[in-house]
Structure formats: C-alpha cells, structure tokens
Design an enzyme around this catalytic site. Structure first.
Site: not given
Ligand SMILES: *[C@@H]1O[C@H](CO)[C@@H](O)[C@H](O)[C@H]1NC(C)=O
Length: 470
Positions: A208, A212, A254, A262, A306, A342
């Site tokens: 998640s 990244k 997103q 965010e 998302w 997730h």
C-alpha cells in the site's frame, strides 16, 4: 602511475557524466499521453543503446525529483554501522552525519537458521515489516520508515530523522526520505561485514503506502537487486494520467489531486502539477522503468478500486516496454488478481513471488515470465495504442544483471527553469584506446572498450566494471 596518467583516468568518467545533461524541469513540455520513456529530455533524440538508457535513466531521476519527489540528497559525509546479534535476531544501528549534525537508528534483522552462504545471506528490506511470505534462506530487515519520515497526514511534513539532519523544509517528500534511509542502511551494511549480508542480493518490499515507498527506493537505489511493491496503486504502480482517466470514466480511484492533500508522500512542488498532468515529462511508467534492468515484480489487487487497477496494469505495461527494449522482459513481472483483502497474501501468487526470489536473491536459474491481469477494471479499459503513441526500440548492447552494482551515483540536477542541452549519445572517447588500469567497460560505460597493448580488457566486476589489465 605518473601524475598525468592519473589525471587522465580521473577526467574520463567526468567527461562521460557531463555528456548527459539532466535538467530537473522541462518548462515547455506538454503531453496528455504517457510520455515516451525513450525520448531524451532534449525532446528530439531517442535512446538507441543500453548505454543511452543509463543516461536517460538519470534524466528521469532528475525529473521525478524536480516535479514530485523533491531532492534526494547524496550520501552524507559520514555513515557508519554497528551490529550485535542475539540468537537469530540482529540489530544494525546506522549513524549518518553531515554539516555538524548526526542521526542514528536501530534496525532489526531476522536471520535464517543454518550456515550462511559464502557470500553472506540475501536480505529483504521490508517497509513496516512487510506482508509477503519470505522463502527460507533470506534474512529480513524490518524497516521503520515512519521513523525516517512521518506519514500521518498532510500535517506530518518535515518530521522524522531525515528532517532532523536536512531541516524540516527540505524539499524531499516522505517517500524520498525513506529512500535515503534505505541507501544509508546499505551503506552501513557495506562497512559492517559482521552483519553477514550479501550486498549483491538485496530486495525491497512494502504494501500500500509502503509499497509506493518500496517502488521509489527500488527506482532510485541501484544496489537493490529486486523490487517488490505490493498493492501500491496510485503513487506507486499506477500512472497519474491513467488514474485521472479511470476516475473520469466513473471509478472512484486515488488520483494526484487527492493524494497531495491526503499525506506527505510527494513534495509540495507536486501540488503545482496535479491539475495539469500533461505538463509532467514522465509518469510512473518512467519511475518503474528506472528499476530496469534490475528485477521488479509488482502485485496488485482488483478488488480495491481505489488502487486504480486499470491504471496499474496500463502503467506497468508501458514500463515493460523498457525491459523489452533492454532485452530483459523477464526481469519485470506483474500479477493482478482479486479475492483477497488489501495487503493480505493470496497463496496462488506464491510461485510467482518465489520465482523472482529464486532468480535475484537465491541465485537459481528459473523462469520469471509472469505478466498477467484478470482485467477486472470497471468502466475504463486499457488502450495501449491510445496512451503509448511511441515505438519500442531495440537498444543495442547488453543489460542483464541478476544482482546490483556496488555503488550508486546520484544524478546531477540543474536548477528548475534552466534550458536543456541535448545529451550526446556518442562520446568522443569511443574509438580511442584505454590506458593500462583504466576502465574499459561495464554498465553505463560509454568510453573506450579497447585497451592499449599489451593490456587487455578484463571484466573484473561483471557486469559493472571492466578494467585494462596487463
Ligand atoms: C504523442 O501524442 C502527444 C500528445 O498528443 C504528442 O505531443 C506527441 O508528439 C505524440 N508522439 C508521437 C511520437 O506521435
């Protein structure tokens, strides 16, 4: 060695670097499609060789720092490591100092049981501990990236050990700070043989938001042999332009406009571009391509809209063209399924993951030809011909590492707004002969490859460095 000879030897790499101009912004750039990753920043020459790609990669590095990541500092003046071990748990303490300041942090490493291989244990650096199954024979470092750069919300900018050293107004985003921390861990491992890690067999992972981050570290740090972003979605595997399209097609994904509010994963400068994505002279296919030709395997989850599933697939497909052009498409894998939570690991993907561990960390010769999606994308479909209006060259030369090079060379960046001059794709040194003990080959080398007699060119550290030896 005569003073003249040593001057010559020092001058050659400098000449090579100067030939590759790396502007950090391209003010007149505009392209609503995925930018051609092979096109140099001068806008009119494309990469033709593997060595050209090395230059192009440093251009992309400078651009990503210039627009969205902030500046990744070079190795600080001092980095040291200390190590202790109790049972199968080691503690590596890293101390990094510059400009009269210093920070340190402890990293826990869990070691496999049994006798270490001659070259040391392969190592997985896992952001936040990671959430993938790790095969036997691989050590895992639990990387507390939040400690290096906080990521609580938009208000946590400039907080963490990185900012204690570089100041809270450093342009580096949290993800860039984490990348810096990973590089310092590897620096410390290089001078701490007691840790028993094989430096040519380092992988990185995270899920998640930490996925990244893991992708960004793998992109910028060339000592990482294998990068494993898990469900990184937008800001990771996904392309900004494709996520925007996916949203406008009706999926709640997103996007760049959302992400900058965010959290602090990107630089404040990126805010200036989230509504004009066409001005970015790269997208995240370019970020993924920075990992090439090293190993990259991404896992995505179509059950979580998302994450921008179409964007992740399209973006990875665009990055894959660079691996193809370099002649190593099998070094880049992608697997996208649903049916799990997730960051929960679906066991059906374990063979794919293990193949990449086998090849890049465990020294086995296995098939890593995995590039698949279930195509559960919602209303937006991936249209390669629409988004990729450029051809894929075949780059001449050889690029096939299964391990990482010994050192990393940070890109030189020029100030925003400066004009770019074309990088030279050939070098005047070509055709000349190299003197005894000079470099004559290796990854990124564009100088002479023939040695003055009686020396011959020997691959002393393949594929990274060849030297003229008597
Ligand atoms: C691809 O499309 C963009 C945007 O329309 C354009 O600027 C660019 O020149 C095109 N590239 C090629 C190779 O046709």
């Amino acid at each position: 060695m005569s003073p003249l000879t040593s001057l010559f030897l020092l001058a050659l790499p400098a000449l090579t670097l100067a030939a590759c101009d790396t502007p950090s912004t391209l003010p007149s750039f505009t392209n609503d499609n995925l930018p051609d990753p092979f096109l140099f920043s001068n806008g009119n020459t494309r990469t033709a060789t593997v060595d050209d790609w090395t230059c192009r990669r440093s251009q992309i590095s400078a651009l990503i720092q210039g627009y969205e990541a902030g500046t990744l500092p070079e190795k600080p003046a001092t980095v040291t490591g200390s190590f202790s071990k109790s049972g199968n748990t080691g503690t590596l303490t890293v101390t990094a100092g510059d400009n009269g300041k210093s920070v340190n942090w402890a990293n826990s490493i869990s070691y496999p049981t049994g006798t270490a291989p001659a070259g040391g244990w392969p190592l997985l650096i896992a952001y936040g501990g990671g959430s993938i199954p790790v095969p036997a024979g691989i050590a895992t470092l639990n990387y507390n990236n939040d400690n290096i750069g906080q990521q609580n919300s938009g208000s946590s900018r400039g907080v963490g050990l990185f900012y204690n050293l570089y100041g809270s107004s450093a342009t580096a985003s949290a993800m860039t700070a984490w990348t810096w921390g990973v590089s310092r861990i590897i620096d410390a491992l290089e001078t701490t043989p007691a840790a028993g890690i094989d430096l040519s067999k380092i992988a990185i992972t995270g899920c998640s938001r930490n996925g990244k981050g893991a992708l960004m570290a793998g992109a910028f740090e060339t000592r990482i042999a294998l990068t494993i972003p898990q469900e990184s979605g937008s800001g990771g595997d996904a392309c900004w332009r494709l996520s925007k399209f996916e949203e406008s097609s009706g999926s709640k994904v997103q996007t760049a406009t959302e992400i900058v509010g965010e959290n602090v994963w990107f630089s404040t400068n990126f805010n200036n571009y989230v509504n004009t994505l066409g001005k970015l002279p790269f997208d995240h296919h370019s970020l993924m391509a920075m990992v090439a030709p090293r190993g990259l395997i991404s896992f995505e989850n179509t059950d979580f809209v998302w994450l921008s599933p179409m964007s992740s697939w399209g973006c990875a497909s665009a990055a894959h063209t660079v691996y193809k052009a370099l002649g190593v498409p099998q070094n880049h894998g992608f697997a996208q399924i649903g049916g799990h939570n997730h960051c929960a690991w679906p066991t059906s993907l374990t063979p794919t993951l293990n193949a990449f561990f086998d090849k890049f960390l465990l020294g086995k010769s296995v098939n890593t030809d995995y590039f698949t999606t279930n195509s559960v994308f919602g209303p937006a479909k991936w249209d390669a011909t629409r988004w990729m209006n450029w051809s894929v060259p075949t780059l001449s030369g050889t690029a096939s590492p299964t391990s990482a090079p010994p050192t990393t060379t940070p890109p030189t960046t020029t100030a925003p707004g400066s004009t770019s001059t074309p990088p030279s794709t050939t070098t005047t040194a070509n055709g000349a002969t190299q003197t005894q003990y000079g470099q004559c080959g290796g990854t990124g080398w564009t100088g002479p490859t023939v040695c003055a007699s009686p020396a011959t060119c020997v691959a002393v550290s393949p594929p990274w460095y060849s030297q003229c030896l008597p």
